[in-house]
Write a protein that holds these residues in place. Structure first.
Motif, PDB file in Angstrom:
ATOM      1  N   GLN A  12       0.841  -1.205   0.000  1.00  0.00           N
ATOM      2  CA  GLN A  12       0.000   0.000   0.000  1.00  0.00           C
ATOM      3  C   GLN A  12       0.873   1.251   0.000  1.00  0.00           C
ATOM      4  N   ILE A  13       1.903   1.248   0.823  1.00  0.00           N
ATOM      5  CA  ILE A  13       2.814   2.391   0.896  1.00  0.00           C
ATOM      6  C   ILE A  13       3.561   2.546  -0.427  1.00  0.00           C
ATOM      7  N   ALA A  14       4.007   1.437  -1.011  1.00  0.00           N
ATOM      8  CA  ALA A  14       4.728   1.497  -2.286  1.00  0.00           C
ATOM      9  C   ALA A  14       3.831   2.029  -3.404  1.00  0.00           C
ATOM     10  N   PHE A  15       2.568   1.611  -3.425  1.00  0.00           N
ATOM     11  CA  PHE A  15       1.657   2.117  -4.441  1.00  0.00           C
ATOM     12  C   PHE A  15       1.403   3.614  -4.227  1.00  0.00           C
ATOM     13  N   GLY A  16       1.247   4.021  -2.970  1.00  0.00           N
ATOM     14  CA  GLY A  16       1.095   5.441  -2.667  1.00  0.00           C
ATOM     15  C   GLY A  16       2.295   6.247  -3.142  1.00  0.00           C
ATOM     16  N   ALA A  37      -9.646   0.685   5.507  1.00  0.00           N
ATOM     17  CA  ALA A  37      -9.341   0.146   4.177  1.00  0.00           C
ATOM     18  C   ALA A  37      -7.945   0.529   3.696  1.00  0.00           C
ATOM     19  N   GLY A  38      -7.313   1.502   4.335  1.00  0.00           N
ATOM     20  CA  GLY A  38      -5.945   1.842   3.979  1.00  0.00           C
ATOM     21  C   GLY A  38      -5.751   3.195   3.317  1.00  0.00           C
ATOM     22  N   LYS A  39      -6.708   4.077   3.440  1.00  0.00           N
ATOM     23  CA  LYS A  39      -6.603   5.392   2.804  1.00  0.00           C
ATOM     24  C   LYS A  39      -5.405   6.177   3.345  1.00  0.00           C
ATOM     25  N   THR A  40      -5.294   6.277   4.653  1.00  0.00           N
ATOM     26  CA  THR A  40      -4.195   7.044   5.244  1.00  0.00           C
ATOM     27  C   THR A  40      -2.864   6.336   5.036  1.00  0.00           C
ATOM     28  N   ARG A  44       0.366   8.012   3.331  1.00  0.00           N
ATOM     29  CA  ARG A  44       1.698   8.008   3.949  1.00  0.00           C
ATOM     30  C   ARG A  44       2.773   7.733   2.896  1.00  0.00           C
ATOM     31  N   GLY A  45       2.543   6.744   2.043  1.00  0.00           N
ATOM     32  CA  GLY A  45       3.499   6.446   0.981  1.00  0.00           C
ATOM     33  C   GLY A  45       3.622   7.587  -0.009  1.00  0.00           C
ATOM     34  N   LEU A  46       2.499   8.189  -0.342  1.00  0.00           N
ATOM     35  CA  LEU A  46       2.479   9.312  -1.281  1.00  0.00           C
ATOM     36  C   LEU A  46       3.299  10.483  -0.729  1.00  0.00           C
TER      37      LEU A  46
END
Length: 154
Positions: A12-16, A37-40, A44-46
């Motif tokens: 998730q962080i890598a995709f962000g 669901a993982g929005k934040t 964080r990754g973004l």
């Protein structure tokens, strides 16, 4: 529209981060999905990809968390606790959108009627196994279509 399956927080962080690198200095991004669901996590990754090294808090209680980044400002909004869409005026949304800034909005449905069409709409959901997350990206503008094209190519 593209769809990805993300296994675990690291993905998730890598995709962000990929999304953060693909977005220009100015964009409006909606993040939709159930709590947890993982929005934040994706945000964080973004933010890290754009040069932020500090903590990334969910703006659930503050409604907006501003970040000064090397490429320009970023505003992370969480509208879950918004009482009325008109409150966006008091939060300074009009000014945020007028700046060359990245504006990330969780729970955008709470701002219906006041929020313009986003460049990108991300919908996060739990995958069938209950562990992975499914993310679907849709574009609302030409800028969003360019980002999706870039993300699809790599």
């Amino acid at each position: 529209m593209i769809e990805r399956l993300l296994h675990g927080e690291e993905e998730q962080i890598a995709f962000g981060a990929r999304l953060g690198r693909a977005l220009g200095p100015r964009a409006l991004v909606f993040l939709e999905g159930d709590m947890g669901a993982g929005k934040t996590t994706l945000v964080r990754g973004l933010l890290r990809a754009r040069g932020h090294s500090g903590a990334v808090k969910s703006p659930t209680y503050t409604l907006v968390e501003p970040y000064e980044l090397p490429g320009g400002p970023c505003y992370h909004l969480d509208l879950y606790r918004l009482g009325d869409p008109e409150e966006l005026e008091y939060l300074g949304l009009r000014e945020m959108l007028a700046e060359p800034a990245l504006v990330l909005v969780e729970w955008p449905d709470r701002g219906a009627g006041w929020l313009p069409e986003p460049d990108l709409r991300l919908v996060l959901s739990y995958a069938e196994d209950g562990m992975a997350r499914r993310v679907r990206l849709g574009a609302g503008t030409e800028r969003g279509r360019m980002v999706i094209s870039e993300l699809s190519g790599g």
